[in-house]
Scaffold this active site. Structure first.
Site, PDB file in Angstrom:
ATOM      1  N   GLU A  49       0.866  -1.165   0.000  1.00  0.00           N
ATOM      2  CA  GLU A  49       0.000   0.000   0.000  1.00  0.00           C
ATOM      3  C   GLU A  49       0.905   1.218   0.000  1.00  0.00           C
ATOM      4  O   GLU A  49       1.666   1.433   0.932  1.00  0.00           O
ATOM      5  CB  GLU A  49      -0.861  -0.039   1.261  1.00  0.00           C
ATOM      6  CG  GLU A  49      -2.176   0.659   1.118  1.00  0.00           C
ATOM      7  CD  GLU A  49      -3.016   0.475   2.370  1.00  0.00           C
ATOM      8  OE1 GLU A  49      -3.649  -0.583   2.503  1.00  0.00           O
ATOM      9  OE2 GLU A  49      -3.005   1.374   3.207  1.00  0.00           O
ATOM     10  N   ASP A  60      -5.473  10.960   9.037  1.00  0.00           N
ATOM     11  CA  ASP A  60      -4.218  10.410   9.531  1.00  0.00           C
ATOM     12  C   ASP A  60      -3.753  11.060  10.819  1.00  0.00           C
ATOM     13  O   ASP A  60      -3.942  12.250  11.036  1.00  0.00           O
ATOM     14  CB  ASP A  60      -3.127  10.561   8.461  1.00  0.00           C
ATOM     15  CG  ASP A  60      -3.311   9.573   7.331  1.00  0.00           C
ATOM     16  OD1 ASP A  60      -3.282   8.364   7.620  1.00  0.00           O
ATOM     17  OD2 ASP A  60      -3.526  10.000   6.192  1.00  0.00           O
TER      18      ASP A  60
END
Lengths: 268, 405
Positions: A49, A60
């Site tokens: 990924e 995030d």
């Protein structure tokens, strides 16, 4: 069959769970990324990924926010990330690569242009955190003819109706976010995750990856027992940050982390 | 795309929060159900007599509504041309229009059983307005604010702390409003069970742009009646500043279906649009996706959000509410920009001619009204939304003029 589906089918035959590492492309510098991808595959990664840096990574935590900032200090763009994938593909035609990031860099390139360029570079899946299926019609229409799997997130807050809708729109696999929170969260409630995964399995035959909160061999092993893929990000990016001044040490260090997780997962 | 005269603006957005191609819900999956719960609560209570009665009572007795419309006669003579009227949102409790919305959302939070309030703030006006209602309702309150903004709006930081809020400095990205919004979203997704996120502008994912507009539309509803009463008819033009755009949409919305009323939104041209150092996404940006909605953004060719500049912290934001994006595209409103210098000049002009010290945000609207008025007849009228007062900007203005206070 897409590279991602082939990889999950092969793992199922071996009765193994996929290990999916996340790193931000271009962190801490653009030169390191392709070599790091190969090293991670060698250490036991089944799918990569690759994070596309974005100026406003809302989902995030601080660790991956700073990774984006380090990459953006080198002006790493989505086109640069595609070049890295193309270079990786020259040495590895089997390991699936998923781009993970936010919609705006894809949006500005234009969906059809992105799908064309991504397929050409050898990208297998796209996970844009901030596009639920309700908004994804045009994007899906662009990805489908290029055989790029749209990877969608499922969350602890997803209702049965939403789970069905998301699974129907997804291909490749679905990504279950194990905690209410952002990447790099600390707590992981394996029993709670297991209960929710049972619900997801009633909605789809697609493999289920679990991410957010997996940081070491123990948590990887626990999740490997209930999921089809274990996704680890912040724990790796954290190590990259600490080694940012000695980039040559990054690939061996991450390989060591992944090998330990791989071992724990395979021992069950 | 339908043309301007076919649209019934009062019916926007659609069921999914879309204003044409703009708006929508571009958020991580964890937020989708909570946003749907919020939408349901908002739809339920906006038609609930008990809720609306409580809201109206608070607006009357706590905020001090209706805010006056003031005919600035001396100013109008000085500028020449059309008569300038001011909608005095600066007279609200806490000094700006922001409280209209925070009162509404806080009452909604109570109804939904939430015990913790979070907010983002740029200039600090929305943070103060949120901390104020949280203090009154006895709710825990956390305000996220970029560290750059904290430095230039110290007084508001202190005000929020006096009110019992925890002000958290945000040091990521450009350390301004957009980063505060990112951080508030991260808090919300982590504390979704007990937390209500009071967004301060008409941006963010559905239902926020519609909900904040509906709470701010009291500005335009009042102004519509006041102008008919005081000026004998609807104004010929409306002018309001646009950062995220909540004071502007609050004024514009009740007039959108009155096609004879010209509408102007004024963005911050900062050092000048040609310099690239500004905060004018509608005038000089392009569409993209940020903070939960599709709208015009300040972004580079790779889709990265770029840093903005304005002398006014409240306009220093790289996006804009999706309804404004739509009004621009269909041509119902015109969006223009004025520079820092023009806004500062307007700040002084209003202060000296009428004894009203406007916020630097509102000074942008005034500066454009001063350009527009001389092009119109004396019998015509312009209604400017004076969205906030200038007390908070004393240090900024003094510093620009080399004065230490």
């Amino acid at each position: 069959m897409s590279r991602i589906s082939r990889r999950f089918a092969a793992l199922r035959e071996q009765n193994r769970t996929a290990l999916i590492p996340y790193v931000t492309a271009g962190d801490p510098n653009p030169g390191i990324t392709v070599g790091l991808m190969h090293a991670m595959v060698e250490a036991g990664a089944d799918i990569i990924e690759l994070g596309v840096p974005f100026s406003d990574p809302m989902a995030d935590g601080p660790v991956i926010q700073r990774a984006s900032e380090r990459a953006l200090a080198h002006n790493v763009s989505l086109r640069d990330v595609l070049s890295m994938v193309r270079e990786f593909r020259a040495g590895d035609d089997d390991t699936p690569v998923i781009l993970m990031g936010y919609l705006n860099p894809v949006e500005i390139m234009g969906y059809p242009a992105f799908a064309e360029a991504a397929a050409d570079a050898g990208v297998d899946g796209l996970l844009t955190v901030d596009i639920p299926p309700e908004e994804a019609g045009e994007l899906l229409a662009a990805l489908r003819p290029k055989d790029i799997d749209p990877i969608f997130l499922l969350a602890p807050t997803s209702s049965p109706g939403r789970i069905q809708r998301i699974c129907d729109a997804a291909s490749g696999f679905v990504y279950y976010v194990s905690v209410k929170g952002i990447t790099g969260s600390s707590s992981l409630d394996v029993e709670g995750v297991a209960a929710k995964l049972a619900e997801v399995r009633r909605a789809t035959g697609l493999p289920i990856g679990v991410g957010f909160g997996i940081k070491d061999p123990d948590s990887a092993r626990a999740v490997a027992r209930i999921a089809d893929a274990v996704i680890v990000g912040s724990a790796l990016v954290n190590r990259i940050e600490r080694l940012a001044d000695e980039p040559e040490a990054i690939a061996p260090a991450l390989a060591g982390q992944l090998a330990a997780m791989r071992l724990a997962m395979d021992q069950g | 795309m339908p043309t301007n005269d076919q649209i019934r603006f009062s019916e926007m957005p659609d069921a999914h929060g879309h204003f044409g191609p703009y708006g929508g819900m571009f958020v991580a999956e964890t937020l989708m159900e909570p946003l749907d719960e919020l939408r349901q609560a908002y739809e339920k209570y906006l038609g609930d007599e008990v809720f609306l009665t409580e809201l109206d009572a608070d607006l009357a007795h706590y905020v001090g509504r209706p805010s006056p419309v003031y005919h600035a006669e001396r100013l109008s003579r000085e500028i020449g041309g059309a008569q300038i009227y001011l909608k005095r949102e600066d007279l609200n409790h806490t000094g700006a229009h922001k409280v209209n919305n925070t009162i509404g959302q806080a009452l909604l939070a109570k109804r939904m059983g939430k015990t913790r309030i979070i907010a983002e703030t740029g200039a600090g006006q929305h943070g103060v307005a949120t901390a104020t209602v949280a203090a009154r309702l006895g709710l825990e309150c956390v305000v996220y604010m970029g560290s750059v903004d904290m430095a230039r709006q110290e007084a508001n930081v202190y005000r929020m702390r006096l009110l019992g809020a925890r002000v958290v400095g945000v040091t990521s990205g450009s350390k301004t409003l957009k980063d505060a919004l990112n951080e508030a979203m991260r808090d919300w997704v982590t504390n979704i069970d007990d937390t209500f996120y009071i967004i301060g502008t008409v941006a963010g994912p559905h239902p926020y742009p519609a909900m904040v507009r509906d709470f701010q539309a009291v500005i335009g509803r009042e102004a519509r009646q006041q102008m008919q009463h005081q000026a004998g008819g609807l104004p010929d033009a409306l002018v309001a500043c646009v950062g995220g755009g909540s004071n502007a949409i609050g004024l514009f919305y009740p007039f959108l279906d009155d096609r004879e009323v010209a509408i102007y939104g004024v963005e911050a041209a900062g050092s000048g649009l040609e310099t690239g150092s500004h905060a004018a996404p509608l005038c000089a940006g392009r569409p993209g996706v940020l903070h939960g909605n599709r709208t015009y953004l300040m972004e580079d060719e790779n889709g990265q959000i770029i840093e903005t500049h304005s002398v006014s912290a409240g306009l220093d934001y790289p996006g804009v509410g999706p309804e404004h994006a739509w009004l621009k595209d269909v041509g119902r409103a015109r969006y223009v920009a004025v520079t820092d210098d023009e806004a500062l000049a307007a700040f002084h002009t209003l202060t000296r001619t009428e004894g009203i010290i406007p916020a630097l945000e509102s000074s942008h609207a005034l500066a454009y009204a001063f350009k527009l008025a001389p092009t119109m007849a004396r019998e015509q009228s312009i209604l400017v939304n004076l969205s906030g007062r200038g007390d908070k900007d004393m240090h900024t203005v003094a510093a620009i003029e080399g004065i230490e206070i």
